[in-house]
Scaffold this motif. Sequence first.
Motif, short mmCIF file in Angstrom:
data_model
loop_
_atom_site.label_atom_id
_atom_site.label_comp_id
_atom_site.label_asym_id
_atom_site.label_seq_id
_atom_site.Cartn_x
_atom_site.Cartn_y
_atom_site.Cartn_z
N ALA A 1 0.83 -1.20 0.00
CA ALA A 1 0.00 0.00 0.00
C ALA A 1 0.87 1.25 0.00
N ILE A 2 1.90 1.24 0.82
CA ILE A 2 2.78 2.40 0.90
C ILE A 2 3.43 2.66 -0.46
N LEU A 3 3.91 1.58 -1.09
CA LEU A 3 4.60 1.75 -2.37
C LEU A 3 3.63 2.26 -3.45
N GLU A 4 2.38 1.81 -3.39
CA GLU A 4 1.40 2.26 -4.38
C GLU A 4 1.03 3.72 -4.17
N ARG A 5 0.91 4.09 -2.91
CA ARG A 5 0.55 5.47 -2.60
C ARG A 5 1.68 6.45 -2.96
N ASN A 6 2.92 5.97 -2.89
CA ASN A 6 4.06 6.86 -3.13
C ASN A 6 4.92 6.34 -4.28
N PRO A 7 4.43 6.48 -5.50
CA PRO A 7 5.18 5.89 -6.62
C PRO A 7 6.60 6.42 -6.73
N GLU A 8 6.77 7.68 -6.36
CA GLU A 8 8.10 8.26 -6.47
C GLU A 8 9.07 7.56 -5.51
N PHE A 9 8.59 7.34 -4.29
CA PHE A 9 9.36 6.64 -3.27
C PHE A 9 9.68 5.22 -3.74
N ALA A 10 8.67 4.58 -4.33
CA ALA A 10 8.86 3.20 -4.80
C ALA A 10 9.93 3.14 -5.89
N GLN A 11 9.98 4.19 -6.71
CA GLN A 11 10.93 4.21 -7.81
C GLN A 11 12.34 4.60 -7.35
N SER A 12 12.47 5.04 -6.11
CA SER A 12 13.78 5.52 -5.67
C SER A 12 14.77 4.39 -5.39
N THR B 1 10.33 -9.56 -1.63
CA THR B 1 8.96 -9.71 -2.13
C THR B 1 8.62 -11.18 -2.29
N PHE B 2 7.54 -11.61 -1.67
CA PHE B 2 7.12 -13.00 -1.75
C PHE B 2 5.64 -13.04 -2.11
N ASP B 3 5.31 -13.80 -3.14
CA ASP B 3 3.93 -13.89 -3.64
C ASP B 3 3.33 -12.51 -3.89
N GLY B 4 4.14 -11.65 -4.44
CA GLY B 4 3.62 -10.34 -4.82
C GLY B 4 3.51 -9.36 -3.67
N ILE B 5 3.88 -9.76 -2.46
CA ILE B 5 3.80 -8.84 -1.33
C ILE B 5 5.22 -8.44 -0.90
N THR B 6 5.45 -7.14 -0.83
CA THR B 6 6.76 -6.66 -0.41
C THR B 6 6.75 -6.43 1.10
N TYR B 7 7.70 -7.06 1.78
CA TYR B 7 7.73 -6.95 3.25
C TYR B 7 8.86 -6.05 3.75
N GLY B 8 9.83 -5.79 2.88
CA GLY B 8 10.95 -4.99 3.35
C GLY B 8 11.43 -4.05 2.28
N LEU B 9 12.09 -2.96 2.71
CA LEU B 9 12.65 -2.01 1.77
C LEU B 9 14.16 -2.03 1.92
N PRO B 10 14.88 -2.18 0.81
CA PRO B 10 16.32 -2.35 0.92
C PRO B 10 17.02 -1.07 1.36
#
Lengths: 289, 431, 296
Positions: free
Chosen positions: B115-126, B136-145
């Motif tokens: 949800a966080i990554l979808e709400r903040n596409p810019e953050f997700a792209q960083s 990411t497991f089964d399409g769910i991301t649990y951690g940010l590198p």
Amino acid sequence: MRTAILPVLLSHRRVRNPLSAAQVVLFLCLCIGFVMIAYPMFWIIMSSLKTSREITTEIWSLPTTPLWRNYVIAWRSGISQYFLNSMIVTISTILGVIVVASLAGYGLSRYRMLWTNLVLIPIMGGMMLNPQVCLIPLYRILTNLGIRNTLLALIVPYIAFRLPMHTLIIRSFFLAIPREIEESALMDGCTGFQIYGHIFVPMSRPILVTSAILTSYYAWNEFMFALIFIDSNRYRTIPAGLMNFRDALQVDYGPLLAGMVISALPIMIFFISVQKYFVRGLLAGSVKG
Amino acid sequence: MAKRSATVLLLLVTALVSVTAGGLSEAKSNDVVTLQFFHRWPMEPRFSYFNEVVAEFERLNPDIRIEMDMVENESYKEKIRVLISSNDMPDVFTSWSDSFALNLARSGRVRSLNAILERNPEFAQSFIQSQLEPFTFDGITYGLPLTIDGKVLVYNLSMWQEAGIAQEPRTFDELITVLDRLKSAGHETPILEGLANPWAISHFLGTLFQRYIPADVLARDYNEATGEFTHPGYRTAIEYFMQLVGYMGPSATSLTHTEVRNLFIAGRLPMMYMQFAEFGFVHADPSSPAYGFFNFPGICGGHGDFSLLTGAPEGLMMSETSRYPEEAERFVKFLLSQENAAKFVEQVGAPVAVVGAVREENSYPTLMQATEMIKSSSGSVPWLDNAMNIRVADAFMRGVQSVASGDMTIDQVLNSVQAAARMVRAEASQK
Amino acid sequence: MKSSCRGSSLEPLLFTLPCIVMLGVFVYLPLIQNFYFSLYSFSAFSPNKLFIGLENYRLLVDDPVVRTALINNVRYAVISVLIQVCFGLVLAAILEDKSFKRVGPFFRTVFFMPVLMSISVVCLLFGFIYHPIDGLLNQFLEIVGLPFLQRPWLGSARTAIWATIAVSQWHSTGYIMMLFLVSIQKIPEELYEACELDGAHKITRFRVVTLPHVKEIFFVASVITVTGSFMVFSEPYILTRGGGPGTSSITMAVYLYQSGFFRDMMGYASTLAIVIFVISVVLAVFQAMVFRTGKE
């Protein structure tokens, strides 16, 4: 160090009577033992004042300029917190052991009934028990109580495992207190608690001090529980904290050695200054256990 | 005087209670939220970096207080798993990727970040996008590198030049030639590893297994439910490792990885296997030697992709049960901001997963090279001790340590590995 | 029994209650739970336990590491009795001998000092001493011209356990020595004097006067050291990073810790705890028997 002391000691001997060959050999053996024991301790202090490079490349030489900064770094990067934790744990353990053990010692020495003998059995058994045996279940109990990873996770088991020995030591001291004293107090209308607090505790100060010192030795140095029951760096006591410290410093041996000195020297000085009590305690504890 | 003893008891109880209640911390006002942050970097320079960044965050967000806690690597593995299942699970914590992250995610108590990554596409792209996958497991991301990493063979440039070595080896046989050259040039131990640390052994094994054994065999064996470890390649891979150990001299089994790195930094060692994350330590010492590095070479007859790089990102996770999810999110975004990632690179000297954080002005040439190598590598190999069940990994690490010290044979090691795998399999099937 | 009739019968109970509760909850409850846990397979971080009957015990019998650990514990015990107890006694007798009256107290204090250091400090110190390249020991051997004796002390399966045991001797010999010292001091001076009049040699005096008087403390010290040898944890945990290389210097306590908290087999760890428990019971029974003979 060695060269300074040897002639002095030898001269003492020469004044009185000529030395036999056996005595000279024995004395030299003692001196070798002295070097083996004292030099490593001296080395820690000496090296704690050197740079990391000096420590690894010039291991025998004295520091060119004493680097007191090592002590500042050690103190700031964690040792102060470990020291404080060790103080809190040790003092709480002492208080807990003294209060609970002396109460029990009183109950078991002044009231002779069938059940007091029954109670003595688990107490004596507890002294034989190796604390490691209880490690896994204790870990879960502390977790379920919600006190694992707090200082209580050390204080409570420390008290529990020290109780058997100190209850027995204190009880045997109480047994030696003449019954007349207690009976005259009873005449004056004192209750059991009053006799305990007014007569027994003040009278047994030496044994309580002995118990306290012995407990502090244990609580200050205990390693396994301290390692396993504490997760956070901020609740670590000195023995387990030093391990973290070693890994954290990586390349910096100077502050590590300074940390070792800080954690060992004050308590050694304290124990040596109360040596009389300490040795008496070791003896009492060992004969009983 | 019953009162007296009662008072003593009471005092004791209050003392104990105040200790647990965190009597050391100052009184908290009601509108300040406290977040628990648990990481695995008690050592410098990361220790200072996190202290500074957390202080900065608290200054900018007076409504949030961060309670930071840390333990080092080996204990972190154990502690974080315990904490996750307990009531005092930290709000924000670090995690390795791949199966370690998967194990944590399986507890169901790690927050999904989709949800966080979808709400903040810019953050997700960083982030370097490939570094999100291991979390990411089964399409769910649990951690940010946060950090990215790779393990490479580094060498002392001048020692190589003196020995007349001009080219980086591309195969294992060429590597052996290089080591022989160094040896005849007077370096008694041309390569060294701190074999006293079992994990250091596991890094070599992980790479060698990947290089030599077919990927589908590894995939089956690393899976708890199907692992058998009967493929003959394990034996060969360990033999290759023992060939390297033969160049390490008698001290290897009593040295730690850190001590070996210090020897390299002091210019007393020609080669070692090092993580990019450690480059900062070399860089921090002004007298350290100039060095080059290359990916672990391939093995003739091996079945694995030789271009893969061993190493995996480490990242941040959030608690599903956190009482302050919004505040935790703010904190994580702050730690992973372009600005702080760049600061991390500058202070720690290790590569990060935030795009553009490693720049010429805040890093140094080998770090730039390292970041390029990670980006251009076709994929990563997870650390062995994260990739398989810890009991099997332990059998490998301890066993090979014994082989190195001449105490066990490779066959004995494989037997104990297979026995451990059998137990793990049995338990996995009963679950 | 006179005093038993006074006061309420609740009062004595109140005195012992805190002690009983503490022992019950934190010593005896865990002890009993161990037996129960040893029948299960479970991990530190999951609430579910899987009943596996006696499987852990079967595993234990076949486990070569248990054998190594027990052998190492026995090695600890034998060496510790030889050095700490036997040598500690000799040391105490020498230091208490009249001809060393002057220097005795000085050496006594120095030899006792390691006891006062925390074991983790001692282990870190010996890490520096045993370091294969820059360590004090190997460097010393170099200086005195014995470089062929240099070894990676903690890195070789053959020397690691002995090097670890040596650390314990350095740390604890002073403790046992002190016990002997105190009990030797209690021997009446006249006995020695009578012996001296007979013109007996010092070694004879030691045998005839000292030994019989310290017999009891000798047994006690032996039991303490042997019991302690089966509890060794810190030395291999710190010095050889959990009993390495491989498992060559592992002890029961370290294996218990690793099984439970590193390899995540809490049930198996409980089974190992039972083994340690059985050993300590045997030692305790032995001690009780010795005490009866000591008291006769």
